[in-house]
Each structure stands twice: as C-alpha cells, then as structure tokens.
Design an enzyme around this catalytic site. Structure first.
Site, short mmCIF file in Angstrom:
data_model
loop_
_atom_site.label_atom_id
_atom_site.label_comp_id
_atom_site.label_asym_id
_atom_site.label_seq_id
_atom_site.Cartn_x
_atom_site.Cartn_y
_atom_site.Cartn_z
N ARG A 23 93.54 32.91 29.03
CA ARG A 23 92.49 33.85 28.59
C ARG A 23 91.60 33.28 27.48
NH1 ARG A 23 96.66 37.85 29.33
NH2 ARG A 23 96.38 38.65 31.44
N GLU A 82 63.93 19.01 31.39
CA GLU A 82 64.35 20.13 30.53
C GLU A 82 63.69 20.01 29.15
OE1 GLU A 82 65.97 22.74 31.66
OE2 GLU A 82 67.48 22.15 33.15
N GLU A 133 71.88 36.75 27.41
CA GLU A 133 70.71 36.87 28.28
C GLU A 133 70.44 38.31 28.73
OE1 GLU A 133 69.92 33.44 30.85
OE2 GLU A 133 69.17 34.83 32.33
N HIS A 143 66.81 26.41 41.44
CA HIS A 143 68.13 26.71 42.01
C HIS A 143 68.03 26.90 43.52
CE1 HIS A 143 69.92 28.25 37.93
NE2 HIS A 143 69.87 26.94 38.01
#
Ligand code: NAD
Ligand code: GLY
Length: 359
Positions: free
Chosen positions: A118, A182, A234, A249
């Site tokens: 976790r 980028e 976001e 993408h």
C-alpha cells in the site's frame, strides 16, 4: 547546477540538477528510513549505470529489478515483476525503490511503489532528457493498456528527483530530440520568454551542450513544479501540461506503442493543437508558423503519420483521461505562451485538422 523544491506540503521534495552522482548518497540518506533499496532499471541502462549507482549505495541492502526496455513493456506484467523482486528480497514497508532510467522505468517503478504493501518510498533518477524535464516530476505513475495509453496508474510523488545531466551524453540523438519536444511545450503553455530563448539556443540543446541543457531542465522543472503545486491531481490547471498529448497519445496507441516515441507524438500533437488554435482565431498565423518552425528545427514530426485516418484518431482520442461526458477536451493555445483547456470548440475544426494533418 541547481536545485528546486516541488511545494506540496507534507509531500514536498527536492529536484537536484547536477553533474555526476557525487551527492546522490547524501541526498538519498535524507529520505530513506531503512537500508532496503531496490533499483528498478532496464536492460539498456543497467550495463551503463547500474554499477556506478551500486557503488554509491555501499553498506545498504541493495537489490535490482531489471525490466525489458521499451514502451511496449510498460504493462501490468512489469508491475508484477517489480513486486515479485520486492517480495523475493523480503523487503518491508520501510524500503525505497529507485527508478534509474527514462520515463518508462519511472512510470513503472512509481506505480509499483504506490501499490507495494500500500505504498513505499520512491526516488527518481531520470536518465533521459524527457524524464529530467517532465516525467520524473509531479507524481504521475502508471502503465499502458492495449486500448489506451497510461490508463492504469496513480498519483504518487517521489521523495527525491536526482537529475544527473551527464547521463544524457549516452542518450541516442532521437531520444534527446524527443525530450526537446516537452521542453518546447513549457514555452508554449506558460513561458513565452523561454520560447524565445529556445528559438535562440535550440542548436546548443541539439548538440548536447550540458550547460544549456541544465538551464533548459531547470526552467522546465520550475514551470512544471509551479503548475503541480497548484493542482497536484489535475482537477484543473495541471491539464495544460498535456498540450499536444490528446493527439499524441492517440498516435502512440494507434500506431502501436513504441513506433513513434512519446516526445515525437507530442511534438506532432502540439502542431495540431496550434493549428486548431489558429483556425479558431485564437492565435495569429505567425504564432502557428513559429511553433511549427521550432518543432521542425528540432527534427521532430509536425504532421500525422499517413497510416492513421481521422476516424482512427478520433476513436483513440475518445479514450483520454481529460474527457468529460463523452466530449474530447483539448489543450489549446490562447496565445503563444498561454494554454487553455477547452471542449468549447467547433468539432468541424478538429475534423479539419485531422483530415488535413500538415500543420
Ligand atoms: P524511455 O524511458 O523509453 O527511454 C528512452 C530510451 O532511452 C530507452 O530505450 C531507454 O532504455 C534509453 N535510455 C534511457 N536513459 C539512457 C541513457 N542515459 N543512455 C542511453 N540510453 C538511455 O522513454 P522516455 O522518453 O524517457 O519516457 C517516455 C515515457 O514517459 C512514456 O511512457 C510517457 O508516457 C512517459 N511520460 C510520463 C510522464 C509523467 O508525468 N509521468 C510525463 C511524460 C512522459
Ligand atoms: N506530463 C503531464 C503531467 O505531468 O501532468
């Protein structure tokens, strides 16, 4: 060469931009809580950098997980491989994963760290330009699904980003150029001054000049860190970091992962986003021309691959994390140096851009 902080209260961390690995151990010791360290890398990077990294970690319980190289291996089975290595090493919740590599290794290692027991600590040691300016910062981690890029993942911040610009000297030219895509993105979305600087100094970056690269990496990371600090998960403004990515993408998924590099697909996507912004009357023709010219000078693609039809592109663009209520949300340019997120565009313009792909 410089350091900066990603200001995220209890999840804040340092980005160190330097030459060599000299300060790595000191910085690592500040973030680890036990001596268990798993280096996650791949079979291209390991022969070049694994030994030097291990030397820095003497006295620690170091294990390695060496993945297959390539975007096509950014899958759930890579996550299982990392978890298996951690279990075989009997590592507990106090361990630290070090991602040594480009964006593929970083995204996989970060997601594995987010889910092992976790959540355990992880550190990014980015070795591509793209990873040093983008993927190692901001905590987006994950893997691809055959039906969609980066569709499985988590927001999970590293404890440290250590960008050694000397590693870029072994990077293939095509990969360096993909990273420049980028870098150009930051100029387009938020830093018109930086865009001008890039127009002036692009050749230095293409030549691999370490000082100019370090400056570009610092400005890129500063710009990204500011945006991430405002909107870590976001829900709004962070989406501007996705300029060109909805198109990009779709290209990566449509062609098959790895056919075009991520940075190449984003470069083409930024040209298409700029063209849409021009057709919508938001930016003048001169701004479109400057965008395309800079991307072209970096030897990056400016138009869609001929094998992808507008219909195929649209199908893939419908599988995008920014979309809401079935609408494709795009990052467009309000000005050269200012981006907006919009689903309020004329769909005919999108079709026009996809059917006449030359920007
Ligand atoms: P990559 O990780 O595939 O690395 C490119 C190639 O260079 C690989 O073959 C790699 O083995 C090799 N390599 C890496 N470092 C090297 C070095 N120093 N010398 C020689 N060879 C080296 O590609 P990338 O461009 O770094 O990353 C692309 C990935 O990053 C994509 O999967 C993309 O989706 C992801 N990404 C993630 C984020 C994010 O915020 N998490 C942002 C942008 C991109
Ligand atoms: N690369 C886009 C982001 O980190 O949000």
């Amino acid at each position: 060469m410089g350091s900066l902080t990603v200001s995220l209260s209890e999840r804040a961390y340092e980005i160190e931009i330097c030459r060599g690995f000299d300060s790595f151990r000191t910085m690592l010791d500040l973030v680890t809580t036990n001596n268990q360290v798993m280096i996650v890398t791949n079979n291209v990077i390991a022969p070049i950098y694994l030994d030097v990294m291990k030397e820095k970690l003497s006295g620690l319980n170091v294990n390695t997980c060496i993945l297959e190289d390539g975007e096509v291996f950014k899958t759930l089975s890579a996550i299982e491989q990392v978890i298996t290595s951690l279990l075989e090493a009997r590592f507990d919740r106090g361990c630290t994963l070090i991602a040594l590599g480009g964006g593929v290794v970083g995204d996989i290692a970060g997601f594995a760290a987010s889910s092992y027991q976790r959540g355990v600590k992880f550190v990014q040691v980015p070795t591509t330009l793209l990873a040093q300016v983008d993927s190692s910062v901001g905590g987006k981690t994950g893997v691809n699904h055959p039906l969609g890029k980066n569709m499985i993942g988590a927001f999970y911040q590293p404890k440290l980003v250590y960008a050694n610009v000397e590693t870029l000297s072994t990077l293939p030219t095509r990969e360096l150029r993909a990273g420049i895509a980028e870098i150009i993105k930051y100029g387009l979305i938020a830093r018109p001054d930086f865009f001008n600087w890039l127009e002036e100094h692009l050749d230095k970056l293409l030549d691999g000049d370490a000082d100019y690269l370090a400056k570009a990496i610092k400005i890129s990371c500063e710009t990204k860190a500011e945006v991430v600090a405002k909107d870590e998960r976001e829900s709004g403004i962070r989406a501007i970091l996705n300029l060109g990515h909805t198109f990009g993408h779709a290209i990566e998924t449509g062609l098959g992962y790895g056919e075009w590099l991520h940075g190449e697909a984003v470069a083409c996507g930024m040209c298409l986003a700029a063209k849409m912004s021009y057709l919508a009357g938001w930016i003048p023709e001169e701004a479109l021309a400057k965008t395309v010219a800079l991307i072209q000078r970096a030897n990056l693609p400016t138009s869609l691959p001929p094998t992808l039809s507008a219909t195929e592109m649209l199908n893939h663009m419908q599988v995008d994390k920014k979309n809401r209520d079935g609408k494709i949300r795009l990052v467009l340019l309000r000005h050269l140096g200012e981006a907006v997120i919009s689903d309020d565009y004329d769909p005919k313009l999108l079709l026009e851009v996809l059917e006449n792909p030359a920007a």
